[in-house]
Design an enzyme around this catalytic site. Structure first.
Site, mmCIF file in Angstrom:
data_model
loop_
_atom_site.group_PDB
_atom_site.id
_atom_site.type_symbol
_atom_site.label_atom_id
_atom_site.label_comp_id
_atom_site.label_asym_id
_atom_site.label_seq_id
_atom_site.Cartn_x
_atom_site.Cartn_y
_atom_site.Cartn_z
ATOM 1 N N THR A 166 6.770 3.617 -1.224
ATOM 2 C CA THR A 166 5.444 3.280 -1.732
ATOM 3 C C THR A 166 4.998 4.388 -2.678
ATOM 4 O OG1 THR A 166 4.127 4.475 -0.065
ATOM 5 C CG2 THR A 166 4.972 2.292 0.552
ATOM 6 N N CYS A 167 3.763 4.287 -3.168
ATOM 7 C CA CYS A 167 3.278 5.324 -4.078
ATOM 8 C C CYS A 167 3.107 6.662 -3.364
ATOM 9 C CB CYS A 167 1.950 4.903 -4.715
ATOM 10 S SG CYS A 167 0.623 4.594 -3.529
ATOM 11 N N GLU B 1 -5.900 2.987 6.335
ATOM 12 C CA GLU B 1 -5.745 1.884 5.372
ATOM 13 C C GLU B 1 -4.703 0.889 5.899
ATOM 14 O OE1 GLU B 1 -3.084 1.210 3.239
ATOM 15 O OE2 GLU B 1 -1.750 2.894 3.617
ATOM 16 N N GLN C 119 3.511 -3.168 3.761
ATOM 17 C CA GLN C 119 4.611 -2.560 3.008
ATOM 18 C C GLN C 119 5.789 -2.263 3.929
ATOM 19 O OE1 GLN C 119 2.246 0.675 1.478
ATOM 20 N NE2 GLN C 119 2.047 -0.273 -0.536
ATOM 21 N N GLY D 297 -0.666 -4.875 -14.940
ATOM 22 C CA GLY D 297 0.057 -5.301 -13.749
ATOM 23 C C GLY D 297 -0.716 -6.403 -13.056
ATOM 24 N N ALA D 298 -0.067 -7.090 -12.125
ATOM 25 C CA ALA D 298 -0.747 -8.178 -11.411
ATOM 26 C C ALA D 298 -0.328 -8.215 -9.948
ATOM 27 C CB ALA D 298 -0.446 -9.517 -12.073
ATOM 28 N N GLY D 299 0.105 -7.048 -9.424
ATOM 29 C CA GLY D 299 0.538 -6.961 -8.031
ATOM 30 C C GLY D 299 -0.622 -6.785 -7.071
ATOM 31 N N ILE E 80 -3.237 -3.968 -7.889
ATOM 32 C CA ILE E 80 -4.121 -4.353 -8.995
ATOM 33 C C ILE E 80 -5.131 -5.396 -8.531
ATOM 34 C CG2 ILE E 80 -4.185 -5.627 -11.173
ATOM 35 C CD1 ILE E 80 -3.553 -2.714 -11.555
#
EC number: 1.2.1.70
Length: 416
Positions: free
Chosen positions: A49-50, A110, A116, A185-187, A190
């Site tokens: 992940t980020c 969170e 994920q 982006g469109a994930g 976003i």
């Protein structure tokens, strides 16, 4: 082989390191097969992940797995070694439970990390690298995360990355009236950000995506418009706020593109949030005078606001996790005893069959059934007790005392 969790996260490695060891979702399955094909890793799952890249694996060579992580990304092992952690057995179990419960996230509590992790497990299952041990671990992990979510307030009052982005933008612009917002982006990330920004009623919303169709789906829900990434160089100057989060392995917004946009805007400020790992916006953009660029690490201080409200819930969650870790370790220890238990049962079964065959032959020769049964029971009892009896007779001193205590415990013997 033993269970290990190893990797880097937002507490051990800066973004500049994390982005070099991140995995693209589309190639994750192949990476898992490559790792397990080496022989020293029998089971594996990768969470990327980020904020983290972690390997969960069954291996006796964690150092080799860590070296594979560097080599796969074409890095020298020593360049990432200072940032890596390796957690064996019980520590790995606790870490997995804490990660899924949101206790190890930049945003305490969170919920996104659980989804994920489930996706990472699904990819490992499809790749064929998830064996019994990791399957059991993640089953328990998801159950613990659910228990934590339903019995504590760990998710209450949390400040998401999306909400933090809005707060920072408000500090610069005040209200969003008349501002033009661009999402690249469109994930899932976003979508979350877009919902928060749309609630502030900006002047306009635009979604830029690799494919126009997916971008248009999100834009329609927000009452905005969609463009393709190829249109960014010409249109970037129109936007006051840019939020980006794609899976691109290379920057989408370069320094030159932003310099031209700032010039066209006559140096009117631009607010940019790069939530991607690897980064979507070249790091040098942050050096421009009229650009306010924030990365996931820059948002850390903002998301910490209000953490005091969740501290009690975090303590309650830790207590739950500690109990569940003990339960899992008990299962793991029992599993390690299975070969011995199986061997013991096989030994007893051989003795039983041998004595049964003798008894059946005696009966076939016409011997008295009561005599045959008596002989069968005596012979079987003597053979089953031969091992512990011999061990007691052969031992002496402290060793004999230890065996005697063990035998009394196993056979639940009491008194003299």
């Amino acid at each position: 082989m033993h269970l290990f969790a190893l990797g880097v996260n937002h507490t051990t490695a800066p973004l500049s390191v994390r982005e070099h060891v991140a995995f693209h979702q589309e190639t994750l399955g192949q990476a898992l097969r490559d790792l397990t094909a080496r022989g020293y890793v029998k089971e594996a799952a990768i969470l990327s992940t980020c904020n983290r890249t972690e390997l969960y694996c069954r291996t006796d060579a964690p150092q080799a797995a860590m070296e594979w992580l560097a080599q796969y990304h074409r890095l020298e092992p020593q360049t990432i070694q200072p940032y890596l952690y390796s957690l064996p057995q019980q520590e790995a179990v606790k870490h997995a439970f804490r990660v899924a419960s949101g206790l190890d996230s930049m945003v305490l509590g969170e919920p996104q990390i659980l989804g994920q992790m489930k996706q990472a497990v699904k990819i490992a299952e499809t790749a064929g690298t998830l064996g019994m041990l990791l399957h059991k671990l993640f089953q328990r992990t998801f159950a613990v995360a659910k228990e934590v979510r339903t019995t504590t307030d760990i998710g209450a009052s949390s400040v998401s990355m999306a909400a933090a982005s809005v707060r920072l933008a408000q500090r610069i612009f005040g209200d969003f009236k008349g501002l033009n917002v661009l999402f690249i982006g469109a994930g899932e990330m976003i979508e979350l950000c877009a919902e928060h920004f749309a609630a502030q009623k900006p002047g306009s919303i635009t979604v830029a995506n690799r494919t126009l169709e997916r971008g248009a789906q999100l834009a329609d829900r927000l009452g905005g418009k969609a463009i393709v990434l190829a249109e960014l160089p010409e249109q970037l100057a129109e936007f006051d706020i840019i939020v980006t989060s794609t899976a691109s392995q290379l920057p989408i917004v370069g320094l030159g593109m932003v310099e031209r946009a700032i010039k066209a805007r006559k140096h009117k400020p631009m607010f940019m949030v790069d939530l991607a790992v690897p980064r979507d916006i070249e790091a040098e953009v942050a050096e421009l005078d009229d650009v306010f660029l924030y990365t996931v690490d820059d948002l850390a201080e903002v998301v910490k606001e209000g953490i005091g409200n969740r501290q009690q819930a975090a303590e309650e969650a830790e207590a739950i996790i500690n109990v569940r870790v003990d339960n899992f370790m008990h299962w793991l220890e029992m599993r390690e005893s299975v070969p011995t238990i199986r061997a013991l049962r096989d030994h007893a079964e051989r003795l039983r069959r041998h004595e049964l065959e003798k008894a059946q032959k005696a009966l076939a020769h016409g011997e008295d059934i009561h005599h045959v049964l008596e002989s069968l029971s005596q012979a079987l009892t003597n053979k089953l007790l031969h091992g512990p009896s011999h061990a007691l007779n052969a031992a002496s001193g402290e060793e004999r005392e230890q065996i005697e205590t063990l035998v009394r415990s196993v056979y639940r013997l009491h008194g003299n």
